[in-house]
Structures are given as C-alpha cells and as structure tokens.
Scaffold this motif. Structure first.
Motif, mmCIF file in Angstrom:
data_model
loop_
_atom_site.group_PDB
_atom_site.id
_atom_site.type_symbol
_atom_site.label_atom_id
_atom_site.label_comp_id
_atom_site.label_asym_id
_atom_site.label_seq_id
_atom_site.Cartn_x
_atom_site.Cartn_y
_atom_site.Cartn_z
ATOM 1 N N LYS A 274 66.667 16.806 -5.929
ATOM 2 C CA LYS A 274 65.246 17.178 -5.999
ATOM 3 C C LYS A 274 64.572 16.551 -7.214
ATOM 4 C CE LYS A 274 65.358 21.503 -3.350
ATOM 5 N NZ LYS A 274 64.353 21.033 -2.365
ATOM 6 N N ARG A 275 65.266 16.531 -8.352
ATOM 7 C CA ARG A 275 64.698 15.906 -9.544
ATOM 8 C C ARG A 275 64.543 14.396 -9.345
ATOM 9 N NH1 ARG A 275 63.899 16.904 -15.005
ATOM 10 N NH2 ARG A 275 63.445 19.003 -14.225
ATOM 11 N N THR A 276 65.527 13.781 -8.675
ATOM 12 C CA THR A 276 65.454 12.336 -8.419
ATOM 13 C C THR A 276 64.265 12.007 -7.525
ATOM 14 O OG1 THR A 276 67.864 12.155 -8.597
ATOM 15 C CG2 THR A 276 66.712 10.342 -7.525
ATOM 16 N N TYR A 277 64.092 12.797 -6.469
ATOM 17 C CA TYR A 277 62.979 12.553 -5.542
ATOM 18 C C TYR A 277 61.640 12.749 -6.259
ATOM 19 C CZ TYR A 277 60.639 12.397 -0.999
ATOM 20 O OH TYR A 277 59.859 12.032 0.061
ATOM 21 N N PHE A 278 61.577 13.757 -7.121
ATOM 22 C CA PHE A 278 60.359 13.992 -7.912
ATOM 23 C C PHE A 278 60.107 12.817 -8.862
ATOM 24 C CE2 PHE A 278 58.506 15.513 -11.929
ATOM 25 C CZ PHE A 278 57.282 15.993 -11.465
ATOM 26 N N THR A 279 61.178 12.310 -9.474
ATOM 27 C CA THR A 279 61.044 11.184 -10.402
ATOM 28 C C THR A 279 60.585 9.924 -9.678
ATOM 29 O OG1 THR A 279 62.829 12.128 -11.752
ATOM 30 C CG2 THR A 279 62.241 9.836 -12.185
ATOM 31 N N ILE A 280 61.105 9.692 -8.473
ATOM 32 C CA ILE A 280 60.669 8.533 -7.682
ATOM 33 C C ILE A 280 59.176 8.633 -7.374
ATOM 34 C CG2 ILE A 280 60.875 7.385 -5.435
ATOM 35 C CD1 ILE A 280 63.852 8.074 -5.476
ATOM 36 N N LYS A 281 58.736 9.812 -6.958
ATOM 37 C CA LYS A 281 57.312 9.999 -6.645
ATOM 38 C C LYS A 281 56.460 9.830 -7.907
ATOM 39 C CE LYS A 281 57.840 13.975 -4.458
ATOM 40 N NZ LYS A 281 57.524 15.200 -3.684
ATOM 41 N N THR A 282 56.982 10.302 -9.046
ATOM 42 C CA THR A 282 56.263 10.109 -10.315
ATOM 43 C C THR A 282 56.134 8.627 -10.641
ATOM 44 O OG1 THR A 282 57.183 12.206 -11.120
ATOM 45 C CG2 THR A 282 56.226 10.739 -12.759
ATOM 46 N N ASN A 283 57.225 7.884 -10.428
ATOM 47 C CA ASN A 283 57.193 6.435 -10.678
ATOM 48 C C ASN A 283 56.174 5.733 -9.779
ATOM 49 O OD1 ASN A 283 59.049 6.409 -12.718
ATOM 50 N ND2 ASN A 283 60.772 5.780 -11.451
ATOM 51 N N LEU A 284 56.109 6.155 -8.527
ATOM 52 C CA LEU A 284 55.138 5.565 -7.605
ATOM 53 C C LEU A 284 53.710 5.842 -8.074
ATOM 54 C CD1 LEU A 284 56.791 6.409 -4.165
ATOM 55 C CD2 LEU A 284 56.622 4.170 -5.233
ATOM 56 N N LEU A 285 53.480 7.045 -8.551
ATOM 57 C CA LEU A 285 52.146 7.396 -9.065
ATOM 58 C C LEU A 285 51.812 6.577 -10.304
ATOM 59 C CD1 LEU A 285 52.118 11.289 -8.627
ATOM 60 C CD2 LEU A 285 50.730 9.617 -7.401
ATOM 61 N N ILE A 286 52.826 6.384 -11.183
ATOM 62 C CA ILE A 286 52.606 5.575 -12.398
ATOM 63 C C ILE A 286 52.196 4.160 -12.011
ATOM 64 C CG2 ILE A 286 53.779 4.461 -14.348
ATOM 65 C CD1 ILE A 286 55.484 7.004 -14.615
ATOM 66 N N SER A 287 52.924 3.556 -11.081
ATOM 67 C CA SER A 287 52.641 2.167 -10.701
ATOM 68 C C SER A 287 51.284 2.039 -9.989
ATOM 69 C CB SER A 287 53.766 1.611 -9.826
ATOM 70 O OG SER A 287 53.903 2.371 -8.648
ATOM 71 N N LEU A 288 50.961 3.002 -9.123
ATOM 72 C CA LEU A 288 49.688 2.942 -8.400
ATOM 73 C C LEU A 288 48.508 3.202 -9.337
ATOM 74 C CD1 LEU A 288 50.683 4.784 -5.098
ATOM 75 C CD2 LEU A 288 50.255 2.337 -5.404
ATOM 76 N N PHE A 289 48.655 4.169 -10.242
ATOM 77 C CA PHE A 289 47.596 4.471 -11.211
ATOM 78 C C PHE A 289 47.363 3.277 -12.125
ATOM 79 C CE2 PHE A 289 46.269 6.131 -15.381
ATOM 80 C CZ PHE A 289 45.089 6.768 -15.016
ATOM 81 N N TYR A 290 48.464 2.644 -12.536
ATOM 82 C CA TYR A 290 48.369 1.461 -13.388
ATOM 83 C C TYR A 290 47.546 0.355 -12.713
ATOM 84 C CZ TYR A 290 50.052 -3.220 -14.561
ATOM 85 O OH TYR A 290 50.115 -4.556 -14.837
ATOM 86 N N ASN A 291 47.823 0.108 -11.432
ATOM 87 C CA ASN A 291 47.087 -0.943 -10.720
ATOM 88 C C ASN A 291 45.619 -0.584 -10.501
ATOM 89 O OD1 ASN A 291 48.869 -3.252 -9.986
ATOM 90 N ND2 ASN A 291 50.139 -1.623 -9.179
#
Length: 773
Positions: free
Chosen positions: A712-729
């Motif tokens: 569950k923490r890994t899946y949450f971290t993956i989604k957080t990473n996706l948000l970081i990359s999308l927000f950055y762009n």
C-alpha cells in the motif's frame, strides 16, 4: 564498397563476389543465404551496426539448462553481439521455424536469451548452432555481470569528462560575461568562444553518446523517448552556436549545451546508482553461474556443480565459502555473515541442527549442511530469478505508454514555440530547446519501476519474496483475504487429543510413511513411527479426501469420515479434526486432534479488518472445528469441509478480482492460482509454493501484514511520484514556452524532477525496518 550483409566498407578487390552481391567473408555470405532462404529479408530493413560474421562451433556447456516440465527444458545464455531490435527479431523468427521450440524470450538491453524446447525433438547443440549460423556469439551468463561492471566504469569516465569540461567552461563564461562590462576585445571573445567550443564538443559527442544511441534506436523503431528530446535540443543549440561563432554573433550557447548534457547525464548516473544500491546486497549472485560446491560422497569431499545437488545431499562449507543451499547443519561449527540478504552486520553462530539459509557466507569455521531443496528452489536462486525478471507492473506499462505519446506532444509543442518566435531566430531556437529539455518524461517513466525495485528489495530483507513487481501493485488493491485453516491460521503442530488403534498397526505404519499430509506427519511423530517406504504403486492419494492403499489384494483407507463412508465403511464422526483408518469392512484406528491458533493470526485478522478487507476462512475440516477456530479469530464468514474445487467455486462466487488467497497445501493450489494475489510459506507444499505469487520465507504470519503495508505504501508512493512529475510539467512548460527559462535552467529543472522521484522512492528502503523498531 559495402558488404551485402554487415554493410562494412571494403575495397572491391577485398570482397567475395556472388552474383550481383559482394561479401567481406564467407561467414557473411552464409548468413545472407540463410536469411534469404528462410524468407527473413525484413531483417535488413531495420538492421544496423552489424559486425563481420565469424561462425564457430559452440560448446553447449556455456548455457544454463534446467528442466521445467516432463519433456520440456529451458536454456539461458548471453548473446553479446545483438546490435538492435532487428537482431532480436531475426533470432526469434529463425528459431521458431524449428517446431521443437516452445518459446523464446530475448531481452535486448541485457542481451539475455531464454529458450524453451521439447527435449526429444531437438537438442541444445542444434539450437546453439542455429544461432551461430546467423553470426551471433553465445556466451555464459556470467558475461552479463562482467559487462555491467565495465559499463559502470565507462559511465563514471563519461561523467568525469563532463564535469571537468563544464567546470572549465564556467570559468570561460564568467570571463566572457565580464567582458560585456569591460569592453573586451573582439579577438579575445573569439578565443573564449573557440575554447568553449573545444570543451563542449567531447561532452556532447562522448558523454552524450549513450543518449544518441538510445535516440537513434528509438527513431528506427518509429518511436520517441526522452533521449530524443535531450540530444535533439542540445544538438540544435550546438549547431546554432557553431554557426554563430563563425559569423561572430553576440550570443553563443556552448556553455548551456555542455551543462545540459552534464546535468542530464548526472541524473541518469544517479538513477543507475540508485538501482545498483537497491540490489547491492545480492551482487554476488554473479558467482552462482557454473558454481561448484563440496559434496560429501562415500566419506570423501568431491567438487560438484550446484545443479547436480539433490535434496538430502550433505555439503561441506569452509571459511569464505558462499552457502548456496537452504538446509540443516549436521556437523561442525561456524559463524555466518548473513548481511547479504538481511542487512544485519551481526554474525550468526551455527552448530548441530541449526537452520541455514542460502546466501550466507562462512565467516569462520566450517560446517556440513544437509540440503532441504535443489538449487533452483533455494532462497538465493529465487532472489536471482526476481532480479532477472523483466516483467513490468500494470502501472509501469501505463506510464511507459503515456511517456511515448508525451514525447510526440512535446516535440509538436516545441515546433509551435519555434513558429511563434520565428521573427527572432535566436529567441525561437532557445525557447524551443528549453521546451524540449524541460518536458522530458524521465520522472514520469521512473515513477513506478524505482518504487517497485525498492519495495522488492525491502521485502527480501524481511523474508518476504515477491515473484513479480506486479504483485506489489495487486496486493495493495485487495478487498477479500481468504485463508486456509490448517497450517495457516492454526498450527501445523496439532495436538493429538485422543486415539485408538485396534489392529493392523504395521499396515498403518506403511501407509503413513507414504503420506506427507500434516495430519499424517503429526500421527507419525506422536506414535514415534520410523518405517519409511519411498514409493508404492498400490498407493493412491485423493486430494482433499484421503488415501487408498492396497496390500495382499485388500483395500485400506485413511482419511475423513465422509471419505470412508463413500467407500462403504460406516464410521462415527467426532465433529472435530480427525483421521480414520479402516479396511473394506471395519474401522481399524481413529485419531482426534485439537487445533492451536497460530501466533499472530488474531493480530493479522484485526489488521485486515482495520483496512476494510473482509476475512474468510475455507477449510476441509469439520463444521464444529471450523466454527470454533472462526469464533476465536472473529471471522464471521467461513466454509467447512471444502474440496479443492469447492474453494475455486467459492472464490468465483465473490464476484471480485481483488482477492488475496493464503494457503499452504496441495489442495490449496487451484485457489492460489485463481486469486489475484496468493501467498504461501517456505514450509508449504512445493505445488503451493510454485503457484503462489508471494512466499513468506520465515513462516511468520505477521509478515503478511508487513507485505500488505509495504504494498500500500509503494502504490501510494508511485501515485505521489506521478503527481510530482505531472505537476512539474504543468508548471515548467508554460514558463519555458514564454521564455522565462533558458536551456541551462531547463536541464537543472529536469534533473531535479528525476532526483525528486528517486529520493521519494528511496523512502521505501527502510519502511519495514522502521516499523519493526
């Protein structure tokens, strides 16, 4: 003049003429004829960088061979001179013309090949000869690791070159910019510009060479990747600066080009270093290929390949040896370093009857180990298989697909940006380059794989073996947890509360010696029975029911009351966990057991309920015994007297794909296969372990809780990473489009986004360790 096969340049008098074609050697001529005769001409459409062919016989000992089915074997080996995707296509197409080949899997990046084939229809030598006929070399797997080490050294050299050149360019840039305020002579500026050109060139064409190769391969496959954007932008800025230098224009960007490449390459280097650190504890797996061990045979120590060792063999390990088998210490004393897997620096002392896990290293002393499994089933080999597994999670496949479309979108956006600013060619180029570089999908592509790698590594350190990255993602989504009872929720060591043997004890002892069911083992231990029969053709096991044994033309039955009644023997059930022994006419013995709840079972059930996961128990035991166990564990839904097919039917009736199945026996195998995710234990049956997606290597129920938390923490971290990359762009693209960010700052931003994603994933490395503390 070019060779018709490998396309290398030669003088005409050096070539061999064949009709209208010319070849550099007979090897190329032979390969060309093979490709033509098999209608594989399409190979030449995408082939590039082919080398001169040297055909030679291959010793089949270079491959690793293992049996995967009754008449099917698998060989694994290295093909180092695969040059492009066309090479993979050619080898696969050519081999599949052989009807004995079941499947082929070639990883272009690792150069590793796996071929499954039917034993009695072809041979290893024939397969290897077919590959070498095409001009490819076959090497042992260990070459992978040597090559990886050399590649790491080259990467380090490229980074050093970039850093040294950029540092000097920075000093020159400071001088050039200072000259704007001190009326520097034009000749001095020209010298500085030329010096920057000299320093920038090796950074672009040496350090960035892997990026150019990656971009070239992507374009040949009619695709785009992040390297296309980086090298495209850098090359555009370099060409513009080169023209501007000769035209003596005011603005040059050699410094920006060098810094862009340096920052991007440094980001890639850190990414690779992160992956390397994530698996640093199992780096010595390279020594497993063709490894030998000391086998004690006829009171002598002989060298033997790990693949020849069978379950029950005794091996001797000396100081400095790596222990490659799980087993039991049957002699000697030693101290073991287990840090390679556990991460703990504390040495473990072993003596008689100590359990030993493969991957340990003998720090001092020596010990004799009786193996509990073959090498392919050992802990260390399972870890090796995981690290070599190339399968991607569903989320990772999705991000890869998005990244490919994203590249085309960014290229189009950069072109629009160029058109918008076409009146000022200098501004148009700089803004377009900034858009290309800042929008690299590197962070997006890294979001899932780095997290999965860290999670699998963290799980291994805590004796949780994920067979596939996709299992981490699936485990985070479960809504139902379905448990087998005996051996999972209740202890293997059932208490024999009462029994009676009326007659035929000798036949009962024979029958029990052939049976490895937990209840049969328990009876043998309690009665201290020692007879051991390896096999008997008159013995028939019926999964989920019992066994039939024929001796002296007479049938004997061992199993549940229901099973005996089905075979015409009338017995009275105690409505508990029980085993009956009878012949065709009468009851000969009975055994009644009491269940003991496993440590951690209640805690696990309460944890799952707190996560809104419904807990269900399925068992082959009696209603009364199941009810008692369910009440003890606060499980409201359960089903008793289940056959293997009943468990499948029950899982189907849940009308949900998000099911976790936890079992340990042969009768659980079908249900384990049916569930979205399945968990078994090291002490489970081989069929259950092979069918399961996750194995708990220390048989601790609390590790299931840890695995779910980590997933569950890994899946949450993956989604957080996706948000970081999308927000950055979303933030960076408008800034670059409107000229608020130059290429140098764009490179910094792009590298920073990748580093943020990697650092966020690194938080998983100590997640379970912190929980334990």
């Amino acid at each position: 003049m070019k060779c018709a096969h490998c396309s290398l340049e030669y003088q005409e008098n050096q070539l061999i003429k064949a009709g209208n074609l010319y070849f550099c050697c007979n090897g190329c001529k032979s390969v060309y004829e093979i490709i033509k005769s098999n209608n594989l001409d399409e190979f030449y459409k995408n082939a590039n960088n082919l080398s001169k062919v040297e055909i030679s016989n291959v010793d089949e000992s270079v491959v690793f061979k293992e049996k995967i089915a009754n008449n099917i074997s698998q060989i694994t080996f290295n093909i180092p001179n695969i040059h492009c995707s066309a090479c993979v296509w050619l080898i696969e197409k050519f081999l599949l013309k052989n009807e004995a080949i079941v499947s082929i899997n070639i990883n272009y990046f690792s150069k590793r090949a796996q071929v499954e084939f039917i034993d009695d229809k072809t041979s290893v030598q024939e397969i290897l000869n077919q590959i070498t006929k095409l001009g490819y070399k076959v090497l042992p797997l260990s070459a992978d690791y040597n090559k990886a080490y050399k590649n790491h050294q080259k990467s380090y050299s490229k980074l050093i070159v970039a850093v040294v050149c950029v540092m000097n360019i920075m000093w020159l840039s400071i001088a050039r910019y200072a000259g704007y305020f001190s009326s520097m002579d034009a000749d001095i500026k020209d010298i500085i510009n030329f010096a920057e050109f000299i320093l920038c060139t090796p950074v672009l064409f040496y350090t960035a060479l892997p990026m150019f190769n990656s971009a070239k391969n992507a374009l040949k496959l009619k695709s785009l990747n992040m390297d296309c954007l980086v090298v495209g932008g850098a090359l555009l800025a370099y060409i513009y600066s080169l023209c501007a230098m000769f035209l003596r224009l005011e603005y040059l960007y050699f410094d920006s080009v060098a810094m862009i490449i340096c920052f991007v390459y440094a980001g890639k280097f850190l990414e690779n270093l992160t992956k390397k650190n994530a698996i640093k504890n199992v780096d010595f797996l390279s020594d497993l290929i063709n490894a030998e061990v000391n086998l004690i045979k006829n009171n002598e120590v002989v060298k033997s390949s790990v693949y020849e060792i069978k379950k029950g063999d005794v091996l001797r390990f000396f100081t400095g040896d790596k222990i490659l088998f799980d087993g039991l210490c049957v002699g000697g004393k030693a101290k073991l370093n287990t840090s390679a897997i556990t991460g703990e620096a504390k040495l473990k002392s072993v003596s008689l009857n100590s359990k030993i896990i493969s991957s340990s290293v003998v720090y001092s002393g020596s010990c004799d180990v009786k193996t509990e499994c073959e090498f392919k089933d050992s802990y260390i080999q399972k870890i090796a298989n995981i690290l070599n597994n190339t399968k991607k999670s569903n989320l990772q496949k999705l991000t890869d697909k998005i990244s490919s479309y994203f590249c085309f979108a960014i290229l189009f956006l950069a072109f629009i940006c160029f058109l918008f600013n076409i009146e000022n060619i200098n501004e148009a180029i700089i803004r377009s380059v900034s858009v290309l570089i800042i929008a690299c999908p590197c962070a997006l592509a890294l979001s899932a794989p780095v997290c999965n790698l860290c999670a699998i590594n963290q799980a291994l350190k805590h004796c949780i073996l994920f067979k596939n990255a996709n299992d981490v993602e699936n485990l985070s989504k479960i809504k139902y947890a379905v448990f087998d009872k005996t051996g999972v929720l209740t202890s293997f060591n059932l208490k024999l509360s009462s029994y009676e043997i009326y007659s035929k004890k000798d036949i009962l002892e024979e029958l029990l010696s052939l049976n490895n069911h937990i209840l049969a083992l328990n009876i043998k231990d309690n009665l201290k029975l020692t007879k051991h029969i390896i096999s008997n053709e008159n013995y028939t096991q019926i999964d989920g029911k019992g066994v039939i044994y024929i001796k002296d033309n007479k049938k004997y039955f061992l199993g549940s009351a229901k099973f005996l009644k089905e075979n015409g023997v009338n017995v009275k059930s105690f409505d508990k966990t029980e085993v009956f022994f009878a012949d065709e006419k009468e009851l000969l013995a009975y055994f009644v057991f009491e269940n003991k709840i496993n440590d951690g079972a209640l805690e696990l059930i309460n944890f799952l309920k707190s996560k809104n996961i419904e807990c269900i128990m399925l068992s082959g035991d009696k209603e009364q015994e199941c009810k008692k166990t369910a009440q003890s564990l606060n499980i409201t839904k359960y089903k008793a007297e289940c056959l293997p097919t009943d468990k499948i039917d029950f899982l189907t009736s849940l009308n949900s794909k998000e099911i976790l199945m936890i079992g340990d026996g042969i009768n659980d195998a079908l249900a384990l296969k049916q569930a979205l995710v399945s968990i078994s234990f090291k002490q489970a049956s081989d069929l259950a372990k092979n069918t399961s997606d996750i194995i708990i290597l220390d048989d601790n129920l609390n590790k299931i809780k840890s695995a779910i938390r980590l997933a569950k923490r890994t899946y949450f971290t993956i989604k957080t990473n996706l948000l970081i990359s999308l927000f950055y762009n979303l933030i960076s693209l408008p800034l670059a489009f409107n000229g608020y960010i130059n290429p140098l700052v764009a490179a910094l931003f792009m590298s920073f986004s990748s580093i943020c994603v990697i650092l966020n994933a690194q938080r998983l490395n100590n997640f379970l360790t912190k929980e334990v503390k």
